[in-house]
Design a protein around this motif. Structure first.
Motif: not given
Length: 357
Positions: A94, A109-110, A112-113
């Motif tokens: 991140k 999904t990946n 968004k994480e």
């Protein structure tokens, strides 16, 4: 600069960069997604050679990419080392400062994480516009072209940035593959891109296409779970998770010849692992050298019956089975150009209609 040299350099500096600027393809990590991310990263880096480089990200796992024989053919052809030259999505943290999306225009999904919603700076895609990240610039979304790589090739042509033969040849791979050698879903832009790229590299496009198809349709040593994972995309509609796998065998023949209970058990385990409400498997296979498609939708009875009532255009129902734990319907698909890009919005409409009842 050759493509493998560029990749080796970006891989070497990725972890040490304070400011991380990345280009991410879609989660299927097919030829178009991979080539789009690599070529767009090179394009952006070439525009500002003295600034921080853009790093192409492969949006899948290292183990899964090795099951994609046509992708491994691409890497071998251009001497790209999977271990030494490529950065995978699992290596991202991140701490990304700037994100460019290619071959998709909504986050999976990946992604968004990784918390990158406010980091999207540009989008290049050839799918239905989801009207997200409106401030991105450039924001080029053109569903008329057969391949996202065509749009990126045009950026190079318009900018005057010189393409090495390896980059030009690499861009040919997905354009030829996605348009069946310019015979299906090929726009004038695709045709012109292949013509121009062909003046830079010396590859015989007919030979290249035949080699790509040979590897793409080689299903030897491939189990069902690998096939489902190899070209898979996951979606979320109104908080409902669902997925679609693209495979290179007839799902109608598979369901007729398979040990049904065992294979459906594997599909059920696949769905449970990914927490899917329903799963679709869309095929593209050859029958007497002619491309064909069929489709199977699998899930709970109430939703699958909704498919039977609603999904009518460009499909013909072949079989419905509601006597097992996972209900399914098998369809033949009328048009070979009805790809996942066509069915995704159709399925989203059915899910929304089902939820509103």
């Amino acid at each position: 600069m050759k493509v493998n040299t560029f990749l080796n350099k970006t891989k070497a500096v990725f972890n040490s960069l304070v400011q991380k600027r990345v280009v991410i393809g879609n989660q299927s990590a097919d030829l178009d997604s991979i080539v789009s991310s690599i070529s767009m990263a090179f394009y952006l880096t070439s525009k500002a050679p003295d600034s921080v480089p853009y790093i192409p990200i492969i949006n899948t796992s290292k183990s899964l990419i090795k099951t994609k024989k046509e992708c491994m053919f691409l890497f071998d052809y251009w001497s790209i080392d999977v271990e030494q030259d490529l950065v995978f999505i699992s290596e991202c943290k991140k701490d990304l400062n700037e994100v460019i999306l290619v071959d998709h225009n909504e986050l999976d999904t990946n992604e968004k994480e990784l918390g990158i919603d406010d980091k999207i700076k540009a989008i290049i895609d050839h799918r239905l516009d989801k009207n997200l990240f409106i401030e991105a610039k450039p924001r080029i979304i053109d569903a008329s072209v057969g391949s996202c790589s065509t749009l990126i090739a045009k950026l190079f042509f318009d900018s005057g940035i010189q393409l090495d033969e390896s980059f030009a040849g690499m861009l040919l791979f997905p354009i030829l593959s996605d348009t069946n050698n310019l015979t299906c879903r090929a726009s004038q832009q695709d045709i012109e891109a292949v013509k121009t790229l062909g003046t830079i590299c010396t590859i015989d496009s007919n030979f290249l296409y035949s080699e790509i198809e040979k590897f793409k349709f080689d299903l030897s040593d491939e189990d069902l779970t690998t096939s489902l994972n190899k070209d898979y995309k996951q979606f979320e509609t109104n908080n409902v998770k669902w997925g679609m796998s693209s495979v290179n065998f007839s799902v109608n023949e598979w369901i007729k010849k398979s040990t049904r209970d065992d294979d459906l058990k594997k599909v059920k385990e696949f769905m449970q692992e990914k927490e899917l409400f329903f799963h679709a498997i869309l095929s593209c296979y050859k029958n007497l050298n002619e491309f064909k498609r069929d489709l199977i939708v699998i899930g709970e009875k109430c939703l699958i019956f909704n498919f039977e009532k609603t999904l009518k255009n460009n499909v013909r129902l072949i079989e419905k089975n509601d006597q097992c734990e996972l209900v399914y319907i098998v369809y033949s698909v009328d048009q070979v150009n009805c790809t996942r890009k066509y069915f995704q919005p159709e399925f989203e409409k059915i899910i929304k209609k089902f939820q509103s009842v």
